[in-house]
Design an enzyme around this catalytic site. Structure first.
Site, PDB file in Angstrom:
ATOM      1  N   HIS A 169     -12.522 -13.623   4.262  1.00  0.00           N
ATOM      2  CA  HIS A 169     -11.105 -13.361   3.973  1.00  0.00           C
ATOM      3  C   HIS A 169     -10.649 -14.337   2.902  1.00  0.00           C
ATOM      4  O   HIS A 169     -10.918 -15.543   3.007  1.00  0.00           O
ATOM      5  CB  HIS A 169     -10.240 -13.524   5.225  1.00  0.00           C
ATOM      6  CG  HIS A 169     -10.622 -12.577   6.309  1.00  0.00           C
ATOM      7  ND1 HIS A 169     -10.258 -11.254   6.276  1.00  0.00           N
ATOM      8  CD2 HIS A 169     -11.371 -12.762   7.407  1.00  0.00           C
ATOM      9  CE1 HIS A 169     -10.764 -10.664   7.342  1.00  0.00           C
ATOM     10  NE2 HIS A 169     -11.450 -11.545   8.041  1.00  0.00           N
ATOM     11  N   PRO A 190      -9.626  -1.833   2.423  1.00  0.00           N
ATOM     12  CA  PRO A 190      -8.372  -1.370   1.832  1.00  0.00           C
ATOM     13  C   PRO A 190      -7.625  -2.439   1.034  1.00  0.00           C
ATOM     14  O   PRO A 190      -7.526  -3.585   1.447  1.00  0.00           O
ATOM     15  CB  PRO A 190      -7.537  -0.946   3.049  1.00  0.00           C
ATOM     16  CG  PRO A 190      -8.532  -0.624   4.099  1.00  0.00           C
ATOM     17  CD  PRO A 190      -9.680  -1.567   3.866  1.00  0.00           C
ATOM     18  N   ASN A 191      -7.135  -2.002  -0.105  1.00  0.00           N
ATOM     19  CA  ASN A 191      -6.269  -2.766  -1.000  1.00  0.00           C
ATOM     20  C   ASN A 191      -6.967  -3.878  -1.771  1.00  0.00           C
ATOM     21  O   ASN A 191      -6.355  -4.499  -2.633  1.00  0.00           O
ATOM     22  CB  ASN A 191      -5.052  -3.316  -0.255  1.00  0.00           C
ATOM     23  CG  ASN A 191      -4.230  -2.213   0.345  1.00  0.00           C
ATOM     24  OD1 ASN A 191      -3.885  -1.253  -0.330  1.00  0.00           O
ATOM     25  ND2 ASN A 191      -3.933  -2.310   1.623  1.00  0.00           N
ATOM     26  N   ARG A 241      -1.180 -16.807   8.920  1.00  0.00           N
ATOM     27  CA  ARG A 241      -0.370 -15.635   8.596  1.00  0.00           C
ATOM     28  C   ARG A 241       0.143 -14.978   9.873  1.00  0.00           C
ATOM     29  O   ARG A 241       0.135 -15.569  10.945  1.00  0.00           O
ATOM     30  CB  ARG A 241      -1.207 -14.688   7.736  1.00  0.00           C
ATOM     31  CG  ARG A 241      -1.599 -15.387   6.412  1.00  0.00           C
ATOM     32  CD  ARG A 241      -2.255 -14.512   5.430  1.00  0.00           C
ATOM     33  NE  ARG A 241      -1.364 -13.412   5.056  1.00  0.00           N
ATOM     34  CZ  ARG A 241      -1.811 -12.286   4.513  1.00  0.00           C
ATOM     35  NH1 ARG A 241      -3.083 -12.114   4.268  1.00  0.00           N
ATOM     36  NH2 ARG A 241      -0.960 -11.339   4.198  1.00  0.00           N
ATOM     37  N   TYR A 248      -3.231 -13.906  -2.436  1.00  0.00           N
ATOM     38  CA  TYR A 248      -4.613 -13.558  -2.711  1.00  0.00           C
ATOM     39  C   TYR A 248      -5.160 -14.126  -4.017  1.00  0.00           C
ATOM     40  O   TYR A 248      -6.327 -13.963  -4.317  1.00  0.00           O
ATOM     41  CB  TYR A 248      -4.771 -12.033  -2.703  1.00  0.00           C
ATOM     42  CG  TYR A 248      -4.393 -11.434  -1.368  1.00  0.00           C
ATOM     43  CD1 TYR A 248      -5.184 -11.626  -0.246  1.00  0.00           C
ATOM     44  CD2 TYR A 248      -3.219 -10.705  -1.222  1.00  0.00           C
ATOM     45  CE1 TYR A 248      -4.826 -11.100   0.980  1.00  0.00           C
ATOM     46  CE2 TYR A 248      -2.850 -10.168   0.002  1.00  0.00           C
ATOM     47  CZ  TYR A 248      -3.661 -10.369   1.095  1.00  0.00           C
ATOM     48  OH  TYR A 248      -3.310  -9.853   2.312  1.00  0.00           O
ATOM     49  N   ALA A 276      -7.391  -5.194   6.134  1.00  0.00           N
ATOM     50  CA  ALA A 276      -6.638  -4.887   7.345  1.00  0.00           C
ATOM     51  C   ALA A 276      -7.496  -4.234   8.430  1.00  0.00           C
ATOM     52  O   ALA A 276      -7.185  -4.346   9.619  1.00  0.00           O
ATOM     53  CB  ALA A 276      -5.450  -3.993   7.014  1.00  0.00           C
ATOM     54  N   ASN A 326     -15.443  -8.056   3.534  1.00  0.00           N
ATOM     55  CA  ASN A 326     -14.018  -8.335   3.635  1.00  0.00           C
ATOM     56  C   ASN A 326     -13.397  -6.983   3.958  1.00  0.00           C
ATOM     57  O   ASN A 326     -13.161  -6.174   3.069  1.00  0.00           O
ATOM     58  CB  ASN A 326     -13.455  -8.904   2.332  1.00  0.00           C
ATOM     59  CG  ASN A 326     -11.984  -9.246   2.449  1.00  0.00           C
ATOM     60  OD1 ASN A 326     -11.300  -8.800   3.359  1.00  0.00           O
ATOM     61  ND2 ASN A 326     -11.496 -10.019   1.502  1.00  0.00           N
ATOM     62  N   ARG A 362      -2.105  -7.778  -6.684  1.00  0.00           N
ATOM     63  CA  ARG A 362      -1.437  -7.681  -5.374  1.00  0.00           C
ATOM     64  C   ARG A 362      -1.142  -9.069  -4.810  1.00  0.00           C
ATOM     65  O   ARG A 362      -2.056  -9.863  -4.587  1.00  0.00           O
ATOM     66  CB  ARG A 362      -2.350  -6.939  -4.399  1.00  0.00           C
ATOM     67  CG  ARG A 362      -1.823  -6.894  -2.996  1.00  0.00           C
ATOM     68  CD  ARG A 362      -2.854  -6.309  -2.045  1.00  0.00           C
ATOM     69  NE  ARG A 362      -2.341  -6.332  -0.696  1.00  0.00           N
ATOM     70  CZ  ARG A 362      -3.087  -6.531   0.376  1.00  0.00           C
ATOM     71  NH1 ARG A 362      -4.380  -6.714   0.262  1.00  0.00           N
ATOM     72  NH2 ARG A 362      -2.542  -6.534   1.573  1.00  0.00           N
ATOM     73  N   GLU A 402     -18.254 -12.272   7.658  1.00  0.00           N
ATOM     74  CA  GLU A 402     -16.897 -11.773   7.434  1.00  0.00           C
ATOM     75  C   GLU A 402     -16.176 -12.763   6.522  1.00  0.00           C
ATOM     76  O   GLU A 402     -16.204 -13.970   6.767  1.00  0.00           O
ATOM     77  CB  GLU A 402     -16.193 -11.669   8.786  1.00  0.00           C
ATOM     78  CG  GLU A 402     -14.770 -11.228   8.737  1.00  0.00           C
ATOM     79  CD  GLU A 402     -14.136 -11.216  10.125  1.00  0.00           C
ATOM     80  OE1 GLU A 402     -12.919 -11.478  10.182  1.00  0.00           O
ATOM     81  OE2 GLU A 402     -14.829 -10.967  11.132  1.00  0.00           O
TER      82      GLU A 402
END
Length: 147
Positions: A102, A11-12, A109, A24, A79, A76, A19, A100
């Protein structure tokens, strides 16, 4: 036989470059895909991409990877990393090695981002390196004997 690497984005991530660039960066998802495609081609490997804002679509794509020749997954999950037992179960079920990734350092964060439902199944986790994290993951996948 050429390796087949699947890059999944959750998502996103379709909004990369626009964004929250302070978190990012300004690199778009198509920019990352072009870079990875070139890197894979230089190694005579095949890389494919899938992005969805929907958990079920990502689960379906992971399950399809079991029968379509995917040797390695770079994911990735956005969320969904911190919430999706369904995605975790799909990755466990197909037993395809994965990394994985990110873009941001999730450990710097919010505390809810510190827990990954995928990390203990992953070959490795790359966090906080921006788009270079994808390239590191691809390099590992191409060099790895895991398939």
């Amino acid at each position: 036989m050429a390796k087949c690497i699947l890059v999944l984005n959750g998502p996103n991530l379709n909004l990369l470059g626009a964004r929250e660039p302070q978190i990012y960066g300004s690199t778009s998802l198509p920019d990352i895909e072009r870079s990875l495609t070139a890197d894979a081609a230089a190694r005579a490997a095949r890389v494919s991409f899938f992005q969805s804002n929907h958990e079920g679509a990502l689960v379906d794509r992971v399950q399809a990877a079991r029968t379509d020749g995917v040797d390695f997954i770079i994911i990735n999950a956005g969320a969904l990393t911190h919430t999706s037992i369904g995605l975790r179960d799909a990755l466990a079920a197909v037993a395809i090695p994965f990394i994985e990734v990110h873009l941001s350092n999730v450990h710097r964060r919010e505390s809810f981002r510190h827990r990954s439902y995928l990390a203990d199944l992953a070959v490795g986790v790359i966090t906080g390196l921006g788009p270079a994290g994808y390239r590191c993951a691809l390099q590992y996948a191409l060099d790895s004997d895991q398939d």
